[in-house]
Design an enzyme around this catalytic site. Sequence first.
Site, short mmCIF file in Angstrom:
data_model
loop_
_atom_site.label_atom_id
_atom_site.label_comp_id
_atom_site.label_asym_id
_atom_site.label_seq_id
_atom_site.Cartn_x
_atom_site.Cartn_y
_atom_site.Cartn_z
N ARG A 107 37.86 37.99 31.00
CA ARG A 107 36.36 37.89 31.62
C ARG A 107 35.69 36.92 30.89
O ARG A 107 35.49 37.39 29.62
CB ARG A 107 35.80 39.35 31.96
CG ARG A 107 34.23 39.05 32.19
CD ARG A 107 33.55 40.41 32.50
NE ARG A 107 34.18 40.89 34.09
CZ ARG A 107 33.48 41.68 34.62
NH1 ARG A 107 32.50 42.13 34.14
NH2 ARG A 107 33.89 41.91 35.79
N ARG A 294 39.45 48.60 43.57
CA ARG A 294 39.82 47.52 42.39
C ARG A 294 41.05 47.97 41.68
O ARG A 294 41.84 47.17 41.14
CB ARG A 294 38.50 47.39 41.30
CG ARG A 294 37.09 47.07 41.78
CD ARG A 294 37.07 45.71 42.04
NE ARG A 294 37.56 44.74 40.79
CZ ARG A 294 36.71 44.27 40.05
NH1 ARG A 294 35.73 44.85 39.88
NH2 ARG A 294 37.28 43.74 38.97
N1 CP Z 1 32.26 44.72 39.86
C1 CP Z 1 32.72 44.45 38.69
O1 CP Z 1 33.41 43.44 38.27
O2 CP Z 1 32.08 45.55 37.73
P1 CP Z 1 32.07 45.20 36.30
O3 CP Z 1 31.19 44.28 35.84
O4 CP Z 1 31.57 46.71 35.83
O5 CP Z 1 33.41 45.18 35.86
N1 NVA Z 2 27.57 38.50 39.91
C1 NVA Z 2 27.63 39.21 38.89
C2 NVA Z 2 28.87 40.01 39.21
C3 NVA Z 2 29.16 41.43 38.36
C4 NVA Z 2 30.37 41.96 38.53
C5 NVA Z 2 27.72 38.72 37.56
O1 NVA Z 2 28.33 37.93 37.39
O2 NVA Z 2 27.06 39.28 36.68
#
Ligand code: CP
Ligand code: NVA
Length: 308
Positions: A107, A294
């Site tokens: 991420r 998920r």
């Molecule tokens: N929806 C989602 O990706 O949640 P997190 O940011 O908690 O991983």
């Molecule tokens: N759009 C949000 C999604 C979080 C899971 C972000 O990028 O912060």
Amino acid sequence: MNHFLDIHKTDRTALRDIVETAKAMKAARAGRPRGAPDDSLPLTDRMVALIFEKPSTRTRVSFDAGVRQMGGQTMVLSGSDMQLGHGETIADTARVLSRYVDLIMIRTFDEAVLEEMAEHADVPVINGLTDRTHPCQIMADVMTYEEHRGPIAGRKVVWCGDGNNVCASFLHAAGQFGFDLTFAGPVQLDPEMEFVGFARNQGAEVTIERDPARAVAGADLVVTDTWVSMHDAQSARERRHNMLRPYQVNAALMAQAKPDALFMHCLPAHREEEVTSEVMDGPHSVVWDEAENRLHAQKAILRWCLGV
Ligand code: CP
Ligand code: NVA
């Protein structure tokens, strides 16, 4: 190499297989304790690195739990604690990690980091969210829609709010899974034309609508997300809230959708901002199934990436 970088970069047949595998794997472990292993352990002897350069609850815990349920091992790494966060190149990090682990989930902020990781890794790389897309989330969302309402193909999905990274992956999915998507939001926050264009080229009907009530009319699924994403400047918060307030998903707006419409939110939600608690906790909402899925969707993605 089966990287899972984005929904539009993944073959349609593979996407469908992933959703069906996820449904079957979920059914196979119904009623078991969360920590119980699956019957088959396809990730035995596999090590997975989970790298986070942004906060996470669902992605972190669901990937970690999913790998363990399938017999694999995980290491959860914070980007800022790695040399990656202190000047080591992404390419070198990818080369080194490939000597220790069988798969990398990352991420990050800039999509270029993900792409460079995939280019230089000798192992599959999974996109756990970038500033531009969030494909794992939408695989879970497609699965969730279908487990409640059957095939998503031909359905009307309405995205309300910011045309952000989650919206982008919904547009990719519209093209690949064959549903129509209406975007309802202010012009300043429209999704990028690249994403809209992909969906349209694949035959999906994409509508841009400024009036939220008109947009939601006849919707099978209404979706929203935070008004300020992790990569957005906090200084833009007030301006974004002012632009997005008319697009709040509340009971009055949901009443415009089909009576059996579903409501989804990737979470974390900001209650009484983009969505009211009345909707989040109401009869249309499937947000907890969505969060659970998920786990199942990503387990299927991991298996596809590793060919196991
Ligand atoms: N929806 C989602 O990706 O949640 P997190 O940011 O908690 O991983
Ligand atoms: N759009 C949000 C999604 C979080 C899971 C972000 O990028 O912060």
